[in-house]
Design a protein around this motif. Structure first.
Motif, short mmCIF file in Angstrom:
data_model
loop_
_atom_site.label_atom_id
_atom_site.label_comp_id
_atom_site.label_asym_id
_atom_site.label_seq_id
_atom_site.Cartn_x
_atom_site.Cartn_y
_atom_site.Cartn_z
N ALA A 299 0.85 -1.20 0.00
CA ALA A 299 0.00 0.00 0.00
C ALA A 299 0.87 1.24 0.00
O ALA A 299 2.01 1.22 0.48
N GLY A 300 0.32 2.32 -0.55
CA GLY A 300 0.98 3.61 -0.49
C GLY A 300 2.36 3.60 -1.11
O GLY A 300 2.60 3.00 -2.16
N ALA A 301 3.28 4.25 -0.43
CA ALA A 301 4.65 4.38 -0.93
C ALA A 301 5.53 3.20 -0.56
O ALA A 301 6.70 3.14 -0.98
N ALA A 302 5.01 2.25 0.22
CA ALA A 302 5.84 1.15 0.73
C ALA A 302 6.45 0.29 -0.39
O ALA A 302 7.65 -0.02 -0.32
N GLY B 4 5.80 -1.29 7.33
CA GLY B 4 4.36 -1.15 7.38
C GLY B 4 3.91 -0.70 8.75
O GLY B 4 4.72 -0.50 9.65
N PRO B 5 2.60 -0.54 8.96
CA PRO B 5 2.07 -0.06 10.24
C PRO B 5 2.36 -1.05 11.37
O PRO B 5 2.41 -2.26 11.16
N PHE C 61 0.24 -4.25 11.85
CA PHE C 61 0.55 -5.42 11.03
C PHE C 61 1.84 -6.08 11.51
O PHE C 61 2.01 -7.29 11.37
N THR C 62 2.75 -5.29 12.06
CA THR C 62 3.95 -5.86 12.65
C THR C 62 3.58 -6.85 13.75
O THR C 62 4.15 -7.94 13.84
N VAL C 63 2.63 -6.46 14.58
CA VAL C 63 2.19 -7.33 15.67
C VAL C 63 1.61 -8.63 15.11
O VAL C 63 1.88 -9.73 15.62
N LYS C 64 0.82 -8.53 14.05
CA LYS C 64 0.26 -9.75 13.42
C LYS C 64 1.37 -10.67 12.94
O LYS C 64 1.30 -11.90 13.12
N LEU C 65 2.38 -10.09 12.32
CA LEU C 65 3.50 -10.89 11.82
C LEU C 65 4.23 -11.55 12.98
O LEU C 65 4.56 -12.75 12.93
N GLN C 66 4.49 -10.82 14.04
CA GLN C 66 5.21 -11.39 15.18
C GLN C 66 4.38 -12.44 15.90
O GLN C 66 4.94 -13.41 16.43
N GLN D 194 12.86 -3.09 12.03
CA GLN D 194 11.86 -2.28 11.33
C GLN D 194 12.24 -0.81 11.42
O GLN D 194 13.11 -0.42 12.21
N ASP D 195 11.60 0.01 10.58
CA ASP D 195 11.81 1.45 10.69
C ASP D 195 11.06 1.96 11.93
O ASP D 195 10.47 1.18 12.68
N ALA D 196 11.06 3.27 12.12
CA ALA D 196 10.58 3.84 13.38
C ALA D 196 9.07 3.87 13.53
O ALA D 196 8.56 4.42 14.51
#
Length: 346
Positions: A128-131, A181-182, A185-190, A205-207
């Motif tokens: 999504a977006g610029a990612a 990403g947001p 979604f990071t939490v879902k992946l982890q 991950q980035d900040a």
């Protein structure tokens, strides 16, 4: 929301003691709703009803770029992420990203710290977006710095089952995982990683995850996660500007926590005010744009890495921080890691 709060916080601070040629600042709060079309609509309204757009942040920032340029609107953003926004002649950012321009200091840090892990890297990113554009540039640059990306995969925003992505990483022997990403979604992946017993050497991950909301949602799953950050630590009150931001954030939004969007929105608003005050009676949209084009090494009094606002280049510095038992600490040496850039296109 954090970007709006950061902008409002500086406006309230400034209005409490100062003015610009006898005028106080007023904020017209607009929302792009994570949608390029809504971004365009918001910028049309900003063109018609405001002097400048200040503190904006969106991964879908391409939508209003042409609108801002066509009406001559100074757009001093918190973040700029897409090629469209970077190419907009009236758009600048406290945190600028020129797609295809990637700093080398961070990947070189990990090449020295985890030389084996970076030979087996997974890069996942939200589709999504610029990612996607930025992820493609990251891959090229990081591989030029000695990494080997064995798994490069987008994940749609509507995806609810992250298990297949984790299985792919296990099958490929991944040791180093990065995600763009947001934080939700990071939490879902982890969570999926934990369910399948997958523990890479490094999760980076980035900040976007340097955020109290991520720490709360991730819980123990977040422990050990690394971030490459372009700000100083939010609780480093030896930096007077960070302390000031935190104090006024609590004034406009009691209980709100700082994050990277708020820091750079505050930074953008300070830069706008400093340039406007300096121009005084000569302040117009055009003179403001001319002044912004000359800004170099902007740090908002030490809040973040030096940003060449006028040149619209990606900053070449970052620090590495790590989450441990709910607290972030810096693990890389010095204030920031700085170095050369890779120019890779997309």
């Amino acid at each position: 929301e954090s970007a709006q709060q950061g902008t409002r916080a500086f406006v309230e601070y400034f209005n409490s003691t100062e003015d610009i040629c006898g005028h106080k600042l007023q904020v017209l709060a607009l929302d792009s709703r994570s949608d390029a079309g809504a971004d365009q609509q918001a910028y049309q309204r900003a063109c018609d009803e405001s002097f400048a757009a200040v503190g904006s942040q969106s991964a879908f920032d391409l939508g209003g770029a042409a609108t801002a340029q066509q009406c001559g609107l100074p757009d001093l953003r918190a973040y700029s992420l897409s090629t469209d926004r970077t190419n907009c002649t009236t758009c600048y950012a406290a945190y600028g990203v020129r797609p295809g321009q990637v700093p080398n200091a961070m990947p070189q840090y990990w090449l020295q710290k985890e030389p084996e892990a970076v030979k087996h890297v997974a890069m996942l990113y939200v589709n999504a977006g610029a990612a996607p554009e930025n992820a493609a540039a990251f891959r090229k640059a990081w591989e030029l710095n000695g990494w080997k990306v064995d798994y490069f995969q987008s994940i749609d925003t509507a995806e609810f089952n992250y298990a297949p992505y984790v299985q792919q990483m296990k099958d490929k022997g991944i040791q180093f995982v990065t995600y763009t990403g947001p934080y939700q979604f990071t939490v879902k992946l982890q969570q999926a990683m934990a369910q399948q017993g997958f523990e890479p050497q490094v999760f980076l991950q980035d900040a976007t995850i340097y955020d109290a909301a991520y720490v709360e949602q991730a819980g123990e799953l977040g422990n050990g996660a690394y971030v490459y950050s372009q700000t100083n630590l939010y609780d480093d009150f030896s930096i007077a500007e960070m302390k000031l931001y935190r104090a006024w954030l609590d004034q406009v939004a009691p209980g709100a926590e700082p994050n990277i969007y708020g820091v750079y929105a505050w930074s953008a608003t300070r830069l706008f005010v400093e340039q406007a005050v300096a121009l005084g009676g000569k302040l117009t949209r055009q003179t403001l744009l001319q002044a912004l084009s000359k800004v170099r090494d902007w740090t908002a009094n030490g809040m973040h890495v030096p940003q060449d606002v006028g040149a619209k280049t990606t900053a070449n510095c970052a620090s590495i921080i790590q989450l441990d038992d709910g607290r972030w600490s810096k693990v890389s040496p010095g204030e920031f890691l700085c170095g050369s850039m890779s120019n890779v296109g997309t």
